[in-house]
Enzyme design. Sequence first.
Site, PDB file in Angstrom:
ATOM      1  N   ALA A  82       0.950  -1.231   0.054  1.00  0.00           N
ATOM      2  CA  ALA A  82       0.139  -0.192   0.059  1.00  0.00           C
ATOM      3  C   ALA A  82       0.730   1.147   0.115  1.00  0.00           C
ATOM      4  O   ALA A  82       2.060   1.311   0.552  1.00  0.00           O
ATOM      5  CB  ALA A  82      -0.791  -0.094   1.200  1.00  0.00           C
ATOM      6  N   CYS A  83       0.384   2.550  -0.641  1.00  0.00           N
ATOM      7  CA  CYS A  83       0.891   3.425  -0.701  1.00  0.00           C
ATOM      8  C   CYS A  83       0.043   4.624  -0.232  1.00  0.00           C
ATOM      9  O   CYS A  83      -1.354   4.134  -0.305  1.00  0.00           O
ATOM     10  CB  CYS A  83       1.788   3.919  -1.935  1.00  0.00           C
ATOM     11  SG  CYS A  83       0.770   4.025  -3.344  1.00  0.00           S
ATOM     12  N   GLY A  84       0.288   5.873  -0.362  1.00  0.00           N
ATOM     13  CA  GLY A  84      -0.539   7.120   0.120  1.00  0.00           C
ATOM     14  C   GLY A  84      -1.745   6.875  -0.756  1.00  0.00           C
ATOM     15  O   GLY A  84      -2.998   7.146  -0.573  1.00  0.00           O
TER      16      GLY A  84
END
Length: 92
Positions: free
Chosen positions: A7-9
């Site tokens: 996951a990322c922003g």
Amino acid sequence: MLKVLTACGNGMGSSMVIKMKVQNALRSLGQTDFDVASCSVGEAKGLAANYDIVIASLHLISELEGRTKGKLIGLDNLMDDKEITAKLSEVL
């Protein structure tokens, strides 16, 4: 099968890059039966419970704590293959 979520922003480029690096790291660690998915940290909050390992930037990990019974891995440097491999090795 080992299920991993990256996951990322905002779920765009960096989570996909992490996904590819995680796949390479898992292969180098001898894993053959795995599935790696990528998404935004917002989506990961709802999906994390379905994964054995959830990987995100260290500053986003606090948003995912308590949302999975699996392992959480926070990365200092999303592009560092050695860090990704070392941290995966610790939880496998």
